[in-house]
Design an enzyme around this catalytic site. Structure first.
Site, mmCIF file in Angstrom:
data_model
loop_
_atom_site.group_PDB
_atom_site.id
_atom_site.type_symbol
_atom_site.label_atom_id
_atom_site.label_comp_id
_atom_site.label_asym_id
_atom_site.label_seq_id
_atom_site.Cartn_x
_atom_site.Cartn_y
_atom_site.Cartn_z
ATOM 1 N N ASP A 14 0.861 -1.173 0.000
ATOM 2 C CA ASP A 14 0.000 0.000 0.000
ATOM 3 C C ASP A 14 0.903 1.230 0.000
ATOM 4 O OD1 ASP A 14 -2.479 1.541 0.460
ATOM 5 O OD2 ASP A 14 -1.612 1.881 2.441
ATOM 6 N N ASP A 16 -0.163 5.220 0.839
ATOM 7 C CA ASP A 16 -0.393 6.173 1.937
ATOM 8 C C ASP A 16 -0.468 5.455 3.279
ATOM 9 O OD1 ASP A 16 -1.421 8.986 0.561
ATOM 10 O OD2 ASP A 16 -1.920 7.230 -0.641
ATOM 11 N N ASP A 176 -1.627 -0.836 5.840
ATOM 12 C CA ASP A 176 -1.865 -0.194 7.133
ATOM 13 C C ASP A 176 -3.328 -0.146 7.549
ATOM 14 O OD1 ASP A 176 -2.505 1.740 5.075
ATOM 15 O OD2 ASP A 176 -2.548 3.259 6.651
#
Length: 237
Positions: A14, A16, A176
């Site tokens: 991922d 961001d 995240d």
């Protein structure tokens, strides 16, 4: 000489909140949009939980937090203004998390193929990663506009992996938040969850296969999952 023991493995990351600390620039753009409507700004450090759902969701959350009508946040002209402003400020403050560059270099040196699997638009992702000199580490940057379905669909992960010549049967996701864990579960692949990103739900509650508190620990987590893959394969005969 570094042993290339990860040849044949693909690791999806991922963007961001996993690779890059982007919230200050995203909230900066949000606040400039709120200012055009005479609305109060969101405190940068108190708005990390607003990140992760894309620009439209960020605008909605920002307007909700300011006590303004959600309908105002859904104005197409405001979205276009948001994107234009964000492009201008995309890397004012955004930086890789500590340990990202070193870890990516080690994984690549060991033969792993690295790919970005993000719900951020591909052109914005490429612009950001180019400005902070991370593009060189990845075989591809795959946003939702380059796949048939976005995270948490397995299609996003599987199509990203196969686009770089990888095999989803030997792949790992690192992220995240819930969309990252969700896409890994949907694809039937192991997932490493980082605790320093942007998730309104604590990573422990999302139950990834491995949880790490620092990016420096991702390589060790990858090793654990690779060993487990081969153990399970051997036990299956």
């Amino acid at each position: 000489m570094i042993e290339q023991d990860l040849i044949g493995w693909t690791i999806g990351f991922d963007l961001d909140g996993t690779l890059v600390e982007t919230h200050e620039d995203l909230i900066g753009t949000l606040n400039r949009m709120l200012a055009t409507k005479g609305l109060p700004a969101c405190p940068v450090e108190g708005a990390r939980d607003l990140i992760g759902g894309g620009a439209r969701a960020l605008l909605v959350h920002g307007f909700e937090r300011a006590g303004a009508p959600v309908e105002d946040a859904q104005d197409p002209a405001l979205f276009d203004a948001f994107i234009a402003d964000y492009i201008e400020h995309i890397a004012d403050h955004s930086r890789p998390f500590d340990g990202v560059v070193e870890t990516l270099e080690r994984l690549a040196a060991r033969g792993a193929t690295l790919v970005v699997v993000t719900n951020k638009r591909s052109d914005l992702s490429e612009l950001l990663l180019g400005k902070i000199d991370l593009t060189r580490h990845f075989a591809a940057i795959v946003g939702p506009d380059r796949v048939s379905a976005r995270k948490p669909s397995r299609a996003h992960f599987n199509e990203a992996v196969t686009s770089v010549g990888g095999d989803p049967a030997r792949a790992i996701m690192v992220g995240d938040a819930a969309p990252d864990v969700g896409t890994a579960r949907d694809a039937g692949v192991p997932v490493i969850g980082v605790t320093f990103g942007y998730t309104p739900v604590p990573m422990e509650e999302l139950e990834p296969d491995v949880i790490v508190d620092a990016f420096d620990d991702v390589e060790e987590a990858v090793d654990m999952l690779v060993v487990d893959h081969y153990v399970q394969k051997a036990m299956a005969g």
